[in-house]
Design a protein around this motif. Structure first.
Motif, short mmCIF file in Angstrom:
data_model
loop_
_atom_site.label_atom_id
_atom_site.label_comp_id
_atom_site.label_asym_id
_atom_site.label_seq_id
_atom_site.Cartn_x
_atom_site.Cartn_y
_atom_site.Cartn_z
N LEU A 119 0.85 -1.20 0.00
CA LEU A 119 0.00 0.00 0.00
C LEU A 119 0.88 1.24 0.00
N PRO A 120 0.42 2.31 -0.61
CA PRO A 120 1.18 3.56 -0.54
C PRO A 120 1.35 3.98 0.92
N GLU A 121 2.47 4.65 1.22
CA GLU A 121 2.75 5.05 2.60
C GLU A 121 1.61 5.89 3.17
N TYR A 122 1.11 6.82 2.38
CA TYR A 122 -0.03 7.62 2.79
C TYR A 122 -1.20 7.30 1.88
N GLN A 123 -2.26 6.80 2.45
CA GLN A 123 -3.43 6.42 1.67
C GLN A 123 -4.33 7.63 1.49
N TYR A 124 -4.29 8.23 0.30
CA TYR A 124 -5.10 9.41 0.03
C TYR A 124 -6.49 9.06 -0.49
N GLY A 125 -6.66 7.88 -0.96
CA GLY A 125 -7.97 7.50 -1.43
C GLY A 125 -7.89 6.34 -2.38
N PRO A 126 -8.95 5.72 -2.60
CA PRO A 126 -10.17 5.76 -1.81
C PRO A 126 -10.01 4.95 -0.52
N THR A 127 -10.42 5.53 0.59
CA THR A 127 -10.28 4.86 1.87
C THR A 127 -11.24 5.43 2.91
N ILE A 128 -11.48 4.66 3.96
CA ILE A 128 -12.25 5.15 5.09
C ILE A 128 -11.28 5.78 6.07
N ILE A 129 -11.52 7.01 6.47
CA ILE A 129 -10.68 7.71 7.43
C ILE A 129 -11.09 7.34 8.84
N TYR A 130 -12.38 7.43 9.13
CA TYR A 130 -12.85 7.00 10.44
C TYR A 130 -14.31 6.58 10.37
N LEU A 131 -14.70 5.80 11.36
CA LEU A 131 -16.07 5.38 11.55
C LEU A 131 -16.33 5.46 13.04
N LYS A 132 -17.42 6.11 13.43
CA LYS A 132 -17.72 6.21 14.85
C LYS A 132 -19.23 6.20 15.05
N HIS A 133 -19.63 5.93 16.29
CA HIS A 133 -21.04 5.98 16.67
C HIS A 133 -21.13 6.66 18.02
#
Length: 172
Positions: free
Chosen positions: A138-152
């Motif tokens: 994976l690239p060192e910094y994932q700029y996209g497409p990706t999930i940054i965060y998920l919270k409830h």
């Protein structure tokens, strides 16, 4: 005596409404997992998908999801229970999108599909090509497409990501 009882009840209410304590009793188990990275055969389409599921015994309330995508990417939810509440209006090549959902009930699964341009992905990460069934880091910094965060309402959720990209070919 009555005032001491009132203070004890107030302290009990305070303690039992704290997110840490609620987490122990409510058993909300929200999980997010990256499940697919594929290219559509003979098309300039790259698919990334995630699954969000509630494996707990109670409903996850006020679910918030931040996704980072390239500007031209399309985000699709199945079932369509998330609503876009904030998006970037910048000229940067990537954008951050925040989605919200009122609740995810126990055993409910939501699939998140992100459709990108294969050519743009290669150009952005300076990759010559991606070969099918051959993993790359994976690239060192994932700029996209990706999930940054998920919270409830009771806290953030751990997102399970893959260590490498394994491109699969899909035929539609």
């Amino acid at each position: 005596m009555l005032s001491i009882l009132a203070i004890i009840i107030s302290l009990g209410q305070l303690i039992f409404t704290m997110p840490f304590v609620l987490k122990q009793f409510e058993k909300v188990e929200l999980k997010a997992t990256e499940i697919e990275f594929s290219k559509v055969k003979n098309l300039d389409v790259l698919n990334t998908s995630f699954i969000i599921m509630n494996t707990g015994e109670n409903t996850a309330d006020n679910v918030e999801l931040q996704i980072r995508t390239f500007n031209e990417d399309k985000v699709i939810f199945n079932p369509d229970i998330f609503e876009l509440i904030k998006g970037d209006n910048t000229s940067a090549p990537v954008k951050n999108l925040i989605y919200k959902c009122e609740a995810i009930v126990p055993n409910e699964k939501v699939r998140v599909y992100i459709k990108s341009s294969y050519t743009n992905y290669l150009d952005f990460y300076s990759i010559d090509t991606l070969e099918y069934e051959k993993p790359i880091s994976l690239p060192e910094y994932q700029y996209g497409p990706t999930i940054i965060y998920l919270k409830h309402s009771l806290g953030k959720v751990n997102i399970r990501r893959k260590d490498s990209l394994l491109l699969k070919e899909v035929v539609y």
